[in-house]
Structure formats: structure tokens, C-alpha cells
Write a protein that holds these residues in place. Structure first.
Motif, PDB file in Angstrom:
ATOM      1  N   LEU A   1       0.300  -3.155  -3.299  1.00 53.51           N
ATOM      2  CA  LEU A   1       1.235  -2.694  -2.273  1.00 53.51           C
ATOM      3  C   LEU A   1       2.685  -2.907  -2.702  1.00 53.51           C
ATOM      4  O   LEU A   1       3.524  -2.013  -2.541  1.00 53.51           O
ATOM      5  CB  LEU A   1       0.973  -3.408  -0.943  1.00 53.51           C
ATOM      6  N   SER A   2       2.972  -4.089  -3.261  1.00 51.00           N
ATOM      7  CA  SER A   2       4.356  -4.342  -3.684  1.00 51.00           C
ATOM      8  C   SER A   2       4.763  -3.367  -4.781  1.00 51.00           C
ATOM      9  O   SER A   2       5.883  -2.837  -4.768  1.00 51.00           O
ATOM     10  CB  SER A   2       4.523  -5.785  -4.154  1.00 51.00           C
ATOM     11  N   ALA A   3       3.839  -3.111  -5.724  1.00 58.98           N
ATOM     12  CA  ALA A   3       4.144  -2.149  -6.793  1.00 58.98           C
ATOM     13  C   ALA A   3       4.312  -0.746  -6.215  1.00 58.98           C
ATOM     14  O   ALA A   3       5.152   0.036  -6.674  1.00 58.98           O
ATOM     15  CB  ALA A   3       3.036  -2.150  -7.839  1.00 58.98           C
ATOM     16  N   ARG A   4       3.502  -0.439  -5.199  1.00 64.26           N
ATOM     17  CA  ARG A   4       3.593   0.876  -4.580  1.00 64.26           C
ATOM     18  C   ARG A   4       4.922   1.049  -3.849  1.00 64.26           C
ATOM     19  O   ARG A   4       5.560   2.103  -3.931  1.00 64.26           O
ATOM     20  CB  ARG A   4       2.432   1.072  -3.604  1.00 64.26           C
ATOM     21  N   ILE A   5       5.344  -0.005  -3.141  1.00 67.75           N
ATOM     22  CA  ILE A   5       6.625   0.062  -2.441  1.00 67.75           C
ATOM     23  C   ILE A   5       7.776   0.106  -3.443  1.00 67.75           C
ATOM     24  O   ILE A   5       8.732   0.876  -3.277  1.00 67.75           O
ATOM     25  CB  ILE A   5       6.778  -1.132  -1.479  1.00 67.75           C
ATOM     26  N   ILE A   6       7.662  -0.724  -4.503  1.00 66.25           N
ATOM     27  CA  ILE A   6       8.692  -0.714  -5.544  1.00 66.25           C
ATOM     28  C   ILE A   6       8.790   0.667  -6.169  1.00 66.25           C
ATOM     29  O   ILE A   6       9.875   1.151  -6.507  1.00 66.25           O
ATOM     30  CB  ILE A   6       8.387  -1.772  -6.625  1.00 66.25           C
ATOM     31  N   SER A   7       7.625   1.317  -6.327  1.00 68.43           N
ATOM     32  CA  SER A   7       7.606   2.666  -6.884  1.00 68.43           C
ATOM     33  C   SER A   7       8.111   3.690  -5.889  1.00 68.43           C
ATOM     34  O   SER A   7       8.916   4.564  -6.229  1.00 68.43           O
ATOM     35  CB  SER A   7       6.175   3.021  -7.303  1.00 68.43           C
ATOM     36  N   SER A   8       7.656   3.594  -4.637  1.00 67.13           N
ATOM     37  CA  SER A   8       7.962   4.630  -3.648  1.00 67.13           C
ATOM     38  C   SER A   8       9.394   4.574  -3.128  1.00 67.13           C
ATOM     39  O   SER A   8       9.980   5.618  -2.806  1.00 67.13           O
ATOM     40  CB  SER A   8       6.987   4.541  -2.464  1.00 67.13           C
TER      41      SER A   8
END
Length: 317
Positions: free
Chosen positions: A281-288
Motif C-alpha cells: 500500500l505504501s509503495a502504491r501510494i508513493i507511486s500513485s
């Protein structure tokens, strides 16, 4: 004077389509190149069992960079560039469906939800086969033992660098087709739809909602593009948090070759509990979030640059 809080939306009929598409390809490619490393890290975090490889996003970034170099962060990128087609299909579908729905409802929220969901459906139909191959390539290196398919070993010679890149793609593609046939390229298609249709359908209305709320709080002279650039990542974080459980399931179905979305969900819940649903999730938010800033600034600027000549003097930002 423009009313405080009124964010002007450029609709499909206001655009010079030739400018819109030519500039759109450049915008899409730039955005994908910027956020690809975060997408790769997210995929590895979601597929790993527990914390077998990485303890988190930063740990994954450091280990990949140290052990595989910068090119390790861009495994499968050349294949993913074919999603430029889906990017243009997404934009076109969104704008056309938005225009169509406006005949039946003046609500910006309704138009955004329906158009966002429809655009994602079209885009994912094009994107999933590309993702299936690129995600297998993403997992090569430290995560290759977690994948079903592996490229044939080749001599690591500088002269064969191009051969390595496209040779691996061909090897993976051939293996997928041999094992699963054409259906193998659409493994995880349902999971992708269950992830990205809600994500897209949520992102657009949240984006417009946050932009309007920010415009009410901001000084009257504040440029709308700044407010939209802030609203984008806020909408992305909201939509990503809500849809992350299905994104974890999607990644496992596609990389591990599972066939059942429901069984994958149950197994993940049994093995790793509720926290397993937050993996990546953190990587997804960092990406998004940066993706959303780039998309919003790029897309809104693109629409303004593509505005029909006869409308330029009528719009104020």
C-alpha cells in the motif's frame, strides 16, 4: 470576475483533437517512466511471502539498487511502453463517455464515476496482457523464485544487451502461451477489473471534489492548476487505500498463475491476516501520488494547450 470555487472543466468538444493526441503520447510516456520503479517495488512486495525478501518499500528500493543496479528498477519497462495505446484509449473513452452521460445527468460526480469506470474497462482489456508479461520480468532477479516463468540463461555480454532485453520478453511470452494458451495473457483479468474499475471510478469524483473544496479555501487569485495538482494525489491516496486489497490479489493471481480470485483472497487472509491486504500500500501510494500530480498537471495543461483556437480567449485560469 470568475466566481470563487468554480473550477473550469474543459470538455471533449472544446479540444483540438490533433494537438490533444500528439501531446498526449509524450505525457503518458514521461509519466510511466517516472513512476515505473515504484510499480516494480509494489509488485515484488505484494507477491513475496510475508517479508521474505524485503521489510518494506525503502528496504526494497535499497536492496534492488544495490544488488541489481538502476536497471533492476526498470525490469520489463520496454514491454510496458506498449501500454501507451491503452493510455490513449483510456483518455478517449473517459472524455467520450463523460460527454454521453452529460445528456442524461448534469451531475459532475455521476459523469466522473461512469466515465472513469468505463475508461478503466477499455484500458485494462488492452493492458492486462502487457502487465502479465511485464510483471514476470519485474520479478526476475531477487524475486525470480516466486514466478512460474523464467527467461533462458544467456551470457552477460555488453554486446548482447539489446538481445537480453527483448530475448527475455520473447522467452516469457512463449512460455506463457505454451503453458496456458491465449488465456494465459488474460490471467488476473477479472481481478484487474475489480481493482482498477473501482479505483478509476473513485479517483475522478474524489479529484473533482477535493479540487472544489480546495478552491473554496484558497485565495481568489490562486491558480486552479495548483489546486488541481493538490487534489490529484489526495484522490489517489483515497482510491488506492480503498482498492488495495484487490490489487494484492490481482498481483498474486497474475504472477503466481492462480486461477481463482476468491481462493487467492481466502488464502491470503488465512496466511497473513488482514494486514496482508495492506501489502504494497505504501509503495502504491508513493507511486500513485506523484503519478497523480504528473497526470493532473500534464492532463490539465494538455487540455489547455489543445483548446480550440476560437475558445482560448474565453477561458481564464
Amino acid at each position: 470576475m470568475q466566481q470563487k470555487g468554480a473550477i473550469q472543466i474543459i470538455e471533449w468538444e472544446d479540444l483540438d483533437k490533433r494537438k490533444f493526441y500528439s501531446l498526449g503520447v509524450f505525457m503518458t510516456l514521461t509519466t510511466r517512466a517516472t513512476v515505473y520503479p515504484a510499480s516494480l517495488i509494489r509488485t515484488r512486495l505484494q507477491v513475496q511471502k510475508g517479508k521474505a525478501l524485503y521489510s518494506g518499500t525503502f528496504d526494497a528500493f535499497c536492496k534492488i539498487l544495490r544488488l541489481e543496479g538502476v536497471q533492476g528498477l526498470y525490469r520489463g519497462f520496454m514491454v510496458s511502453t506498449f501500454t501507451l495505446v491503452s493510455g490513449q484509449a483510456y483518455i478517449t473513452t473517459y472524455e467520450l463517455v463523460r460527454k454521453y452521460v452529460s445528456q442524461y445527468s448534469p451531475s459532475n460526480t455521476v459523469k466522473s464515476v461512469v466515465a472513469g469506470g468505463a475508461a478503466s474497462l477499455v484500458a485494462q482489456t488492452i493492458t492486462v496482457p502487457i502487465d502479465v508479461v511485464s510483471q514476470q520480468l519485474m520479478m526476475q532477479g531477487q524475486g525470480e523464485h516466486l514466478t512460474r516463468f523464467k527467461p533462458k540463461p544467456k551470457m552477460m555480454l555488453a554486446a548482447s544487451k539489446r538481445r537480453l532485453t527483448f530475448g527475455q520478453t520473447r522467452d516469457i511470452t512463449v512460455q506463457i502461451f505454451a503453458a496456458d494458451g491465449f488465456r494465459g495473457f488474460y490471467r488476473g483479468y477479472v481481478a484487474s477489473l475489480l481493482t482498477y474499475i473501482p479505483n478509476s471510478a473513485l479517483w475522478w469524483p474524489f479529484y473533482h471534489f477535493y479540487a472544489e473544496q480546495l478552491s473554496l479555501m484558497a485565495p481568489s487569485g490562486c491558480p486552479h492548476l495548483i489546486l488541481q495538482a493538490l487534489a490529484g494525489p489526495m484522490a489517489a491516496a483515497t482510491a488506492s487505500t480503498i482498492t488495495n486489497p484487490m490489487d494484492v490479489v490481482r498481483a498474486r493471481v497474475q504472477v503466481e498463475g492462480r486461477s481463482s480470485v476468491i481462493e487467492t483472497f481466502k488464502q491470503l487472509l488465512a496466511e497473513e491476516g488482514v494486514w496482508g491486504m495492506t501489502k504494497g500500500l505504501s509503495a502504491r501510494i508513493i507511486s500513485s501520488m506523484p503519478t497523480s500530480v504528473l497526470i493532473v498537471v500534464g492532463y490539465e495543461t494538455l487540455k489547455r494547450l489543445s483548446l480550440r483556437a476560437d475558445l482560448i480567449e474565453t477561458r481564464h485560469w
